[in-house]
Design a protein around this motif. Sequence first.
Motif, PDB file in Angstrom:
ATOM      1  N   GLU A 636       0.079  -3.595  -8.214  1.00  0.00           N
ATOM      2  CA  GLU A 636       0.870  -4.595  -7.500  1.00  0.00           C
ATOM      3  C   GLU A 636       2.356  -4.266  -7.536  1.00  0.00           C
ATOM      4  O   GLU A 636       3.094  -4.532  -6.583  1.00  0.00           O
ATOM      5  N   THR A 637       2.808  -3.657  -8.607  1.00  0.00           N
ATOM      6  CA  THR A 637       4.207  -3.228  -8.675  1.00  0.00           C
ATOM      7  C   THR A 637       4.481  -2.136  -7.650  1.00  0.00           C
ATOM      8  O   THR A 637       5.497  -2.177  -6.932  1.00  0.00           O
ATOM      9  N   MET A 638       3.591  -1.173  -7.542  1.00  0.00           N
ATOM     10  CA  MET A 638       3.779  -0.092  -6.576  1.00  0.00           C
ATOM     11  C   MET A 638       3.725  -0.627  -5.143  1.00  0.00           C
ATOM     12  O   MET A 638       4.494  -0.187  -4.274  1.00  0.00           O
ATOM     13  N   ALA A 639       2.843  -1.576  -4.907  1.00  0.00           N
ATOM     14  CA  ALA A 639       2.790  -2.182  -3.573  1.00  0.00           C
ATOM     15  C   ALA A 639       4.083  -2.945  -3.284  1.00  0.00           C
ATOM     16  O   ALA A 639       4.590  -2.931  -2.147  1.00  0.00           O
ATOM     17  N   ALA A 640       4.646  -3.609  -4.293  1.00  0.00           N
ATOM     18  CA  ALA A 640       5.915  -4.318  -4.114  1.00  0.00           C
ATOM     19  C   ALA A 640       7.046  -3.335  -3.843  1.00  0.00           C
ATOM     20  O   ALA A 640       7.924  -3.588  -2.991  1.00  0.00           O
TER      21      ALA A 640
END
Length: 789
Positions: A636-640
Amino acid sequence: MAQSDVQQKPLSDQEVKLFNKWWAAANYLAVGQIYLLANPLLREPLKLEHTKPRLLGHWGTTPGLSFIYLHLNRIIKKRDKDILYITGPGHGAPGILAACYLEGTYTEYFPDITEDEEGLFKFFKQFSFPGGIPSHAAASTPGSIHEGGELGYSLSHAYGAVFDNPDLICACVIGDGEAETGPLATAWHSNKFLDPKTDGAVLPILHLNGYKIANPTVLARIPKEELTDLLKGYGYNPIYVEGHEYDIMHQKMATALDEAFDQIEAIQKNARVNNDTTRPVWPVIVLRSPKGWTGPKEIDGLKTEDYWRAHQVPFGELSNPEHLKDLELWLKSYKPEELFDENGSVKQELKDLAPTGNKRMSAIPYGNGGLLKRPLRLPDFRKYAVNISSPGKDFNEATKVLGNYLRDVMKMNEATRNFRVLAPDENNSNRLGAVLEVTNRAWNAKTFDYDDHLAVDGRVMEVLSEHTCQGWLEGYLLTGRHGFMSCYEAFIHIVDSMVNQHAKWLKHCKELPWRRPIASLNYLLTSHVWRQDHNGFSHQDPGFIDHIVNKKADVSRVYLPPDANTLLCVADHCLRSWDRINVIVAGKQPQQQWLDMKSAIKHCSQGIGIWEWASNDKGQDPDVVLACAGDVPTLETMAAVKLLRELLPDLKVRVINVVDLMVLQSHDQHPHGMEDFDFDMLFTADKPVIFVYHGYPALIHRLIYKRKNNRNFHVHGFREEGTTTTPFDMAVENNLDRYHIVENVINRVPTIGNQSAYIVQYLRDKLIEHKAYIHEHGEDMPEIRNWTW
């Protein structure tokens, strides 16, 4: 059912006389530990100042434990056996310590406790005394692997000790209070996992003295026929030893132990010579003796021996002259003048009843497992690497990859049989099924031709009891071997208190130079909080991490590998470690893979690092730091980050991934902790940090509270929100998803300014769109399911 026959007299009259004297010496030493501060041999009238100001300890179970110890010594000498003594009622330590002293081992380990009057003074004083030793059979008790501070685990520890130890017999005393616990009730079934050919044997000794602290015990009050049926139903042959008359009970116990060891030898011979590993019926001894045996019958006119009043300290008010007088009479009833010589040394005839050297139960190497531990042979974990074409493009199941590695660990150590894999019915569910290519599941009960990978000599241990798996593994490690346990994350909490006891044991062992290091307790927690697609809220709890972090820093380790290659690095490191509790949290579902093996090794070696390929702040200060720990938080961090590049291309973002959670602590708090300079260099001294974490957010704040920039940390984590839903929606429910992360960045970075209104509107629209889609289709939107970096 067998009943030891009083007519049989395996002991001569002289042996009975010596047994009574040894037992009197053990009981005298036990009472002395509880009460005496001076005048250890009562060579002057007992005065109040000779007694301890605080009376601590337990008398009730003690004489029974030393009675059993004495008779096991006879078996060791007669049959040349290796016997490990585990006492479930650990608070009966005065009796065990007395036995250690009588056979000389205690002085060997603690030379200051000499075998004379001065040594007795020190031996008595130290018990339950500031600067002394605990009242339980702790790590400082020679020959002990089981403290018994929390009841319920003696029998599972005993079975864990004898797995792959064919020459070892573990005599396990089960207190009748302990027998009421759930873990103990389940541990009786361990005989269905024992191979009489390649494993040792456990002789359970159910000690029924009738009472707990203030109540009767269940098994002591049910009819004998019912107790017999219960034990037979568990698969044991009960041999009863009942009574209170000393001479007769010695004969009964000697008869019972001879019968039990005859049965054990016959079972093992049948398995090892005739190759018959059909599950046998193992013996169990039921010893029914008075609580507080040999102690005061009454105190102040109230029943004491054979009643709950004998449980702890019978005389509690020694300022009462009558009590002090009665204590003196009690101590003198053991006739210390006949047991110790003029120097205060135990008389030689009593010493001679003990085995010699490492045959003594207090000196047996199995009781100090580090003496027997040998390093595992480990394959090169790099050979199992997942190929990465580009970060975040490829998918794989991390724990399935780990299963291939563990399969070969099992294979490489098959000859030495010093490695087992355990799980509470979840080995294949946790994607570790590859180990079954090398060995089967241990199973010694009925099988059908369509059963899957069941065998008597299997080395994968599965039983639907976290307590029993934990107890087996602890017993296995404490006697010098290695293991690996996987469990659903939410239910590892079932063994919280067992892990707590093990952590305290490890801490205590480090303070004893003669205790050698043992292999680490290694956990893989999977089927974790963020991927409970069908189990839902009941299976969502990442709090075991918090429990482990509470333990001493030199024991506790927590690892959150984001993909398969980092999981391999971490697992290899954990299997090479010792005296640790290692917790690895990793998902079992197909997920994006981020690091090739070379990068994974570098990353795991430091435990934390900037992912330069995901960052765009090189050469300048970042506007915001996005940090993550855990596989779903990393996703989710990488997607953000990708969203931020699209929506705010000028924003300077630094991406940090944390594998070793303990690096966040200050170096003066944890050996893995970063120095302040390094921490500030990574996280900056004044920029906002959005930390996306696998577990409860408060833990991150606690770990970094001493850091300069701690007030700028904003943590996303599990907020105790969950249900049966899609993987992405689980993140949304807890504000851990990419949209909430981006919105938090906007809220925390003041330079974004007026651009934020439209972006926030877009993010909130996406969340509404997401909810509508999953409620209609039952799965996440294609842009979520098919997302790549």
